[in-house]
Design a protein around this motif. Sequence first.
Motif, PDB file in Angstrom:
ATOM      1  N   SER A 156       0.819  -1.222   0.000  1.00  0.00           N
ATOM      2  CA  SER A 156       0.000   0.000   0.000  1.00  0.00           C
ATOM      3  C   SER A 156       0.851   1.270   0.000  1.00  0.00           C
ATOM      4  O   SER A 156       0.407   2.318  -0.468  1.00  0.00           O
ATOM      5  CB  SER A 156      -0.928   0.001   1.208  1.00  0.00           C
ATOM      6  N   LEU A 157       2.087   1.183   0.521  1.00  0.00           N
ATOM      7  CA  LEU A 157       2.940   2.371   0.608  1.00  0.00           C
ATOM      8  C   LEU A 157       3.902   2.521  -0.570  1.00  0.00           C
ATOM      9  O   LEU A 157       4.743   3.427  -0.557  1.00  0.00           O
ATOM     10  CB  LEU A 157       3.754   2.342   1.914  1.00  0.00           C
ATOM     11  N   MET A 158       3.793   1.662  -1.584  1.00  0.00           N
ATOM     12  CA  MET A 158       4.706   1.742  -2.715  1.00  0.00           C
ATOM     13  C   MET A 158       4.662   3.095  -3.433  1.00  0.00           C
ATOM     14  O   MET A 158       5.709   3.683  -3.734  1.00  0.00           O
ATOM     15  CB  MET A 158       4.419   0.602  -3.701  1.00  0.00           C
ATOM     16  N   PRO A 159       3.469   3.660  -3.743  1.00  0.00           N
ATOM     17  CA  PRO A 159       3.459   4.994  -4.374  1.00  0.00           C
ATOM     18  C   PRO A 159       4.128   6.066  -3.517  1.00  0.00           C
ATOM     19  O   PRO A 159       4.802   6.958  -4.036  1.00  0.00           O
ATOM     20  CB  PRO A 159       1.964   5.287  -4.557  1.00  0.00           C
ATOM     21  N   TYR A 160       3.970   5.955  -2.194  1.00  0.00           N
ATOM     22  CA  TYR A 160       4.567   6.945  -1.285  1.00  0.00           C
ATOM     23  C   TYR A 160       6.075   6.747  -1.170  1.00  0.00           C
ATOM     24  O   TYR A 160       6.809   7.704  -0.905  1.00  0.00           O
ATOM     25  CB  TYR A 160       3.903   6.844   0.091  1.00  0.00           C
ATOM     26  N   PHE A 161       6.535   5.517  -1.392  1.00  0.00           N
ATOM     27  CA  PHE A 161       7.973   5.267  -1.413  1.00  0.00           C
ATOM     28  C   PHE A 161       8.614   5.940  -2.628  1.00  0.00           C
ATOM     29  O   PHE A 161       9.687   6.568  -2.513  1.00  0.00           O
ATOM     30  CB  PHE A 161       8.225   3.756  -1.436  1.00  0.00           C
ATOM     31  N   LEU A 162       7.971   5.825  -3.790  1.00  0.00           N
ATOM     32  CA  LEU A 162       8.492   6.494  -4.995  1.00  0.00           C
ATOM     33  C   LEU A 162       8.444   8.016  -4.827  1.00  0.00           C
ATOM     34  O   LEU A 162       9.355   8.724  -5.277  1.00  0.00           O
ATOM     35  CB  LEU A 162       7.656   6.072  -6.213  1.00  0.00           C
ATOM     36  N   LEU A 163       7.413   8.499  -4.157  1.00  0.00           N
ATOM     37  CA  LEU A 163       7.300   9.928  -3.886  1.00  0.00           C
ATOM     38  C   LEU A 163       8.427  10.391  -2.957  1.00  0.00           C
ATOM     39  O   LEU A 163       9.041  11.447  -3.173  1.00  0.00           O
ATOM     40  CB  LEU A 163       5.939  10.208  -3.241  1.00  0.00           C
ATOM     41  N   THR A 164       8.724   9.595  -1.959  1.00  0.00           N
ATOM     42  CA  THR A 164       9.797   9.921  -1.013  1.00  0.00           C
ATOM     43  C   THR A 164      11.151   9.958  -1.715  1.00  0.00           C
ATOM     44  O   THR A 164      11.990  10.831  -1.431  1.00  0.00           O
ATOM     45  CB  THR A 164       9.824   8.890   0.127  1.00  0.00           C
ATOM     46  N   GLN A 165      11.379   9.008  -2.610  1.00  0.00           N
ATOM     47  CA  GLN A 165      12.641   9.009  -3.362  1.00  0.00           C
ATOM     48  C   GLN A 165      12.790  10.274  -4.203  1.00  0.00           C
ATOM     49  O   GLN A 165      13.888  10.859  -4.263  1.00  0.00           O
ATOM     50  CB  GLN A 165      12.698   7.770  -4.269  1.00  0.00           C
ATOM     51  N   ALA A 166      11.695  10.708  -4.817  1.00  0.00           N
ATOM     52  CA  ALA A 166      11.747  11.922  -5.646  1.00  0.00           C
ATOM     53  C   ALA A 166      12.054  13.149  -4.791  1.00  0.00           C
ATOM     54  O   ALA A 166      12.852  14.009  -5.185  1.00  0.00           O
ATOM     55  CB  ALA A 166      10.418  12.102  -6.376  1.00  0.00           C
ATOM     56  N   VAL A 167      11.448  13.233  -3.613  1.00  0.00           N
ATOM     57  CA  VAL A 167      11.696  14.375  -2.727  1.00  0.00           C
ATOM     58  C   VAL A 167      13.112  14.332  -2.181  1.00  0.00           C
ATOM     59  O   VAL A 167      13.790  15.366  -2.075  1.00  0.00           O
ATOM     60  CB  VAL A 167      10.661  14.381  -1.575  1.00  0.00           C
ATOM     61  N   ARG A 168      13.590  13.138  -1.832  1.00  0.00           N
ATOM     62  CA  ARG A 168      14.940  13.019  -1.253  1.00  0.00           C
ATOM     63  C   ARG A 168      16.014  13.445  -2.250  1.00  0.00           C
ATOM     64  O   ARG A 168      16.997  14.084  -1.878  1.00  0.00           O
ATOM     65  CB  ARG A 168      15.173  11.569  -0.808  1.00  0.00           C
ATOM     66  N   MET A 169      15.817  13.080  -3.512  1.00  0.00           N
ATOM     67  CA  MET A 169      16.815  13.441  -4.530  1.00  0.00           C
ATOM     68  C   MET A 169      16.576  14.827  -5.111  1.00  0.00           C
ATOM     69  O   MET A 169      17.408  15.336  -5.857  1.00  0.00           O
ATOM     70  CB  MET A 169      16.785  12.403  -5.661  1.00  0.00           C
ATOM     71  N   GLY A 170      15.420  15.433  -4.811  1.00  0.00           N
ATOM     72  CA  GLY A 170      15.120  16.742  -5.391  1.00  0.00           C
ATOM     73  C   GLY A 170      14.883  16.667  -6.884  1.00  0.00           C
ATOM     74  O   GLY A 170      15.112  17.637  -7.611  1.00  0.00           O
ATOM     75  N   ASN A 171      14.381  15.524  -7.347  1.00  0.00           N
ATOM     76  CA  ASN A 171      14.156  15.290  -8.775  1.00  0.00           C
ATOM     77  C   ASN A 171      12.712  15.653  -9.113  1.00  0.00           C
ATOM     78  O   ASN A 171      11.776  14.907  -8.822  1.00  0.00           O
ATOM     79  CB  ASN A 171      14.431  13.813  -9.099  1.00  0.00           C
ATOM     80  N   LEU A 172      12.541  16.816  -9.751  1.00  0.00           N
ATOM     81  CA  LEU A 172      11.199  17.297 -10.053  1.00  0.00           C
ATOM     82  C   LEU A 172      10.523  16.442 -11.122  1.00  0.00           C
ATOM     83  O   LEU A 172       9.298  16.227 -11.080  1.00  0.00           O
ATOM     84  CB  LEU A 172      11.272  18.757 -10.511  1.00  0.00           C
ATOM     85  N   ALA A 173      11.287  15.923 -12.072  1.00  0.00           N
ATOM     86  CA  ALA A 173      10.715  15.083 -13.127  1.00  0.00           C
ATOM     87  C   ALA A 173      10.156  13.786 -12.544  1.00  0.00           C
ATOM     88  O   ALA A 173       9.049  13.347 -12.906  1.00  0.00           O
ATOM     89  CB  ALA A 173      11.779  14.777 -14.179  1.00  0.00           C
ATOM     90  N   LYS A 174      10.905  13.181 -11.638  1.00  0.00           N
ATOM     91  CA  LYS A 174      10.447  11.950 -10.999  1.00  0.00           C
ATOM     92  C   LYS A 174       9.216  12.214 -10.126  1.00  0.00           C
ATOM     93  O   LYS A 174       8.303  11.379 -10.053  1.00  0.00           O
ATOM     94  CB  LYS A 174      11.587  11.378 -10.155  1.00  0.00           C
ATOM     95  N   PHE A 175       9.185  13.370  -9.480  1.00  0.00           N
ATOM     96  CA  PHE A 175       8.036  13.742  -8.659  1.00  0.00           C
ATOM     97  C   PHE A 175       6.778  13.895  -9.520  1.00  0.00           C
ATOM     98  O   PHE A 175       5.701  13.375  -9.181  1.00  0.00           O
ATOM     99  CB  PHE A 175       8.342  15.041  -7.907  1.00  0.00           C
TER     100      PHE A 175
END
Length: 514
Positions: free
Chosen positions: A336-355
């Motif tokens: 259930s938390l998989m989408p939020y894990f990908l979101l967290t990775q995007a925020v951690r790296m500061g990658n706006l495209a991934k976000f």
Amino acid sequence: MKETTAKRREKQREAKPEKQPEKGPEPQDVEMPEEDASAAGKPHKELDTLTLEDIKEHVKQIEKAVSGKEPRFVLRALRALPSTSRRLNPNVLHKAVSGFFTSHAEGRDFLLSFLEEPMDTEGEVPFRPRTGKAAAAPLLPEVEAYLQLLLVVYLTNNKRYAEAQKVSDELLQKISSQNRRALDLVAAKCYYYHSRVYEFLSKLDIVRSFLHARLRTATLRHDADGQATLLNLLLRNYLQYSLYDQAEKLVSKSVFPELANNNEWARYLYYTGRIKAIQLEYSEARRTLTNALRKAPQHTAVGFKQTVHKLLIVVELLLGEIPDRLQFRQPSLKRSLMPYFLLTQAVRMGNLAKFNQALEEFGEKFQTDGTYTLIIRLRHNVIKTGVRMISLSYSRISLSDIAQKLQLDSPEDAEFIVAKAIRDGVIEASINHEKGYVQSKETIDIYGTREPQLAFHQRISFCLDIHNMSVKAMRFPPKSYNKDLESAEERREREQQDLEFAKEMAEDDDDSFP
């Protein structure tokens, strides 16, 4: 030696075929067809009989609570309600209603009108929990409410919401006319299922005024369980229609009872955390959501914990913190938390495209979870994280390069964002507007600032809160505090013995002197 070992091996090989039949039971001795045929018809009848016996035991507990004025016996019956409700069927309910409603024909006929007629079975023992004088005596309001509640739960579980609404309306009308303390715990459960029925029918706004009236009555009567349940139902009602201002006013104008059980506390903390998150009070939202997880059941309520974790992850990201990776790896939360894990990775790296990609791919899921509006706010955090990483990587970098790395439209946008990051204290740098570059300053030793002190203060406050809540949650057996204390008669007898002993000692002292 070689000959002896060879002989031993030969003996073992000879003995093996003789021992093989002893390892397991002989299949010839088991007559499977006859046993299967007899067992095929038994479980259903036995399960119904056990369910009726459980209902009979629960009714006894409720009657015992009324006669002894001990509400804890009602709690025992209500704790078993989820397991009992899973075993309910028309046959069980028909027998229970017919067996208990012996002196109230009108109420019995009303409840039986919502149930199918059970099939007649030969040799079945009739269910008669009330016989003799007890059959003519009227049912206790608590028992009547409990049995009618079972019917509401059964109709709700079978998605017969219109019929459940009629039964629930009639039940709440009976409860509203009563003023009995033993009925408070049963009434709290009735309020919960009443609201659930209206929620399934998409008519929550209709029941709001009724819940307010019952909350006022429960507060005046100091009914802690009813007050806690009704407060949570009203907060859920407001949040269902996104009425956050009214929900905040309700929280600020009311006091949640300290004596409420942990399940109601967990719901209340989750609702308040959701309100605080929408109103930009992220630190308070994180505190209440963490407490909600602590109050929630440890091995059950998986859906509730998933919902709280989703909101808590978004709140932590909005605070500029990265959630612990371990919570994404828990078996009950991983999927259930998989989408939020990908979101967290995007925020951690500061990658706006991934976000943006995660937002586009899982946008519908975020809207279903009720976190989409908060996740939209994360875009600025992603940009700030990107600016911070650029500041740490480059001592000097042009604004056009920053705009290219952050995928912004123009260097002017990058200039505004960097200026805001400097003002907010995200980075230590200066902007040269004429030449169009950003100059990073030397990093300051963090131990020379107040940040370690604030971090320790936060941890100490967290530990003290856990200690205080643990002390409040402690339970003691009733009237056990004076078990080791002596009674008044024992105290007088002991004092008399002490006086006599003192006199004897004084006489001995007088005799010892010449």
